[in-house]
Design an enzyme around this catalytic site. Structure first.
Site, PDB file in Angstrom:
ATOM      1  N   PRO A   1       0.799  -1.228   0.000  1.00  0.00           N
ATOM      2  CG  PRO A   1      -0.116  -1.127   2.127  1.00  0.00           C
ATOM      3  CD  PRO A   1       0.528  -2.077   1.159  1.00  0.00           C
ATOM      4  CG  ASN A   2      -0.212   4.281   1.310  1.00  0.00           C
ATOM      5  OD1 ASN A   2      -1.207   4.816   0.823  1.00  0.00           O
ATOM      6  ND2 ASN A   2      -0.237   3.688   2.485  1.00  0.00           N
TER       7      ASN A   2
ATOM      8  NE  ARG B   1       3.983   6.716   1.528  1.00  0.00           N
ATOM      9  CZ  ARG B   1       4.228   5.507   1.980  1.00  0.00           C
ATOM     10  NH1 ARG B   1       4.696   4.578   1.156  1.00  0.00           N
ATOM     11  NH2 ARG B   1       3.998   5.192   3.217  1.00  0.00           N
TER      12      ARG B   1
ATOM     13  CE1 TYR C   1       8.826   5.285   2.520  1.00  0.00           C
ATOM     14  CE2 TYR C   1       7.307   7.139   2.709  1.00  0.00           C
ATOM     15  CZ  TYR C   1       7.804   5.942   3.197  1.00  0.00           C
ATOM     16  OH  TYR C   1       7.298   5.404   4.344  1.00  0.00           O
TER      17      TYR C   1
ATOM     18  CG  ASN D   1       8.448  -1.804   0.450  1.00  0.00           C
ATOM     19  OD1 ASN D   1       7.825  -1.875   1.512  1.00  0.00           O
ATOM     20  ND2 ASN D   1       9.062  -0.696   0.050  1.00  0.00           N
TER      21      ASN D   1
ATOM     22  CB  ALA E   1       1.594   0.311   6.570  1.00  0.00           C
TER      23      ALA E   1
ATOM     24  CD  GLU F   1      10.767  -7.170   5.861  1.00  0.00           C
ATOM     25  OE1 GLU F   1      10.971  -8.309   6.346  1.00  0.00           O
ATOM     26  OE2 GLU F   1      10.390  -6.210   6.533  1.00  0.00           O
TER      27      GLU F   1
ATOM     28  CG  HIS G   1      11.136  -1.967   4.767  1.00  0.00           C
ATOM     29  ND1 HIS G   1       9.778  -1.921   4.555  1.00  0.00           N
ATOM     30  CD2 HIS G   1      11.387  -3.131   5.403  1.00  0.00           C
ATOM     31  CE1 HIS G   1       9.237  -3.007   5.072  1.00  0.00           C
ATOM     32  NE2 HIS G   1      10.185  -3.760   5.576  1.00  0.00           N
TER      33      HIS G   1
ATOM     34  NE  ARG H   1       9.798   6.628   8.359  1.00  0.00           N
ATOM     35  CZ  ARG H   1       8.884   6.361   7.418  1.00  0.00           C
ATOM     36  NH1 ARG H   1       9.117   5.411   6.533  1.00  0.00           N
ATOM     37  NH2 ARG H   1       7.767   7.053   7.358  1.00  0.00           N
TER      38      ARG H   1
HETATM   39  C1  DQA Z   1       8.192   1.308   3.819  1.00  0.00           C
HETATM   40  C2  DQA Z   1       8.254   1.542   5.329  1.00  0.00           C
HETATM   41  C3  DQA Z   1       6.903   1.288   5.972  1.00  0.00           C
HETATM   42  O1  DQA Z   1       6.972   1.513   7.370  1.00  0.00           O
HETATM   43  C4  DQA Z   1       5.878   2.214   5.387  1.00  0.00           C
HETATM   44  O2  DQA Z   1       4.606   1.942   5.931  1.00  0.00           O
HETATM   45  C5  DQA Z   1       5.830   2.178   3.907  1.00  0.00           C
HETATM   46  C6  DQA Z   1       7.094   2.131   3.186  1.00  0.00           C
HETATM   47  C7  DQA Z   1       9.519   1.656   3.132  1.00  0.00           C
HETATM   48  O3  DQA Z   1       9.703   1.215   2.004  1.00  0.00           O
HETATM   49  O4  DQA Z   1      10.337   2.381   3.698  1.00  0.00           O
HETATM   50  O5  DQA Z   1       4.785   2.279   3.293  1.00  0.00           O
HETATM   51  O6  DQA Z   1       7.932  -0.066   3.595  1.00  0.00           O
END
Ligand code: DQA
Length: 140
Positions: free
Chosen positions: A10-11, A18, A23, A72, A75, A96, A98, A105
């Site tokens: 998501p997102n 964003r 990011y 990835n 959240a 995984e 990020h 954070r």
């Molecule tokens: C993320 C880190 C997560 O905590 C966050 O919710 C994201 C992006 C990252 O790529 O840094 O959506 O996965």
């Protein structure tokens, strides 16, 4: 030819727009072109969804056929036992990723349900983390 599935949760469809200080300014679709150029001999599949069940469905659909999964989960990383179970269920090894350094954070980002199901974790290296994950998976 090795086949790698990249899954964004998501997102992450909003990368480039964003929170660019966290990011970056680049969309994932644009970055994907670079990845394809870097790995001409790898068949890359890309899937993004904002819906947990769709991410699980994609892991089920391709996770027995791929040579690796780069995930990835956004959240959902911090909340989803169901995605962790899906990674356990399939045969493809996963890494995984990020983009941000989640450990620098908020504390709710410090725990991942997915990490224990993955071969490894790449955190905080920006989009380059995806390349590193792919490089590792194709080396297996
Ligand atoms: C993320 C880190 C997560 O905590 C966050 O919710 C994201 C992006 C990252 O790529 O840094 O959506 O996965």
């Amino acid at each position: 030819m090795k086949q790698i599935l990249i899954i964004n949760g998501p997102n992450l469809n909003l990368l480039g727009k964003r929170e660019p200080t966290i990011y970056g300014n680049r969309s994932f679709v644009d970055y994907l072109k670079t990845v394809e150029e870097l790995f001409p001999d790898v068949q890359l599949r890309y899937f993004q969804s904002n819906h947990e069940g769709e991410l699980i469905d994609k892991i089920h659909e391709l996770g027995f056929d791929m040579d690796g999964i780069v995930i990835n989960a956004g959240a959902y990383t911090h909340t989803s036992i169901a995605i962790a179970d899906a990674l356990s269920a399939v045969t493809a090894p996963a890494v995984e990723v990020h983009i941000s350094n989640v450990h620098a954070r908020e504390s709710f980002r410090h725990h991942s349900y997915l990490s224990a199901k993955c071969k490894g974790v790449v955190v905080g290296l920006g989009l380059m983390g995806y390349e590193m994950a792919i490089r590792y998976l194709i080396s297996l």
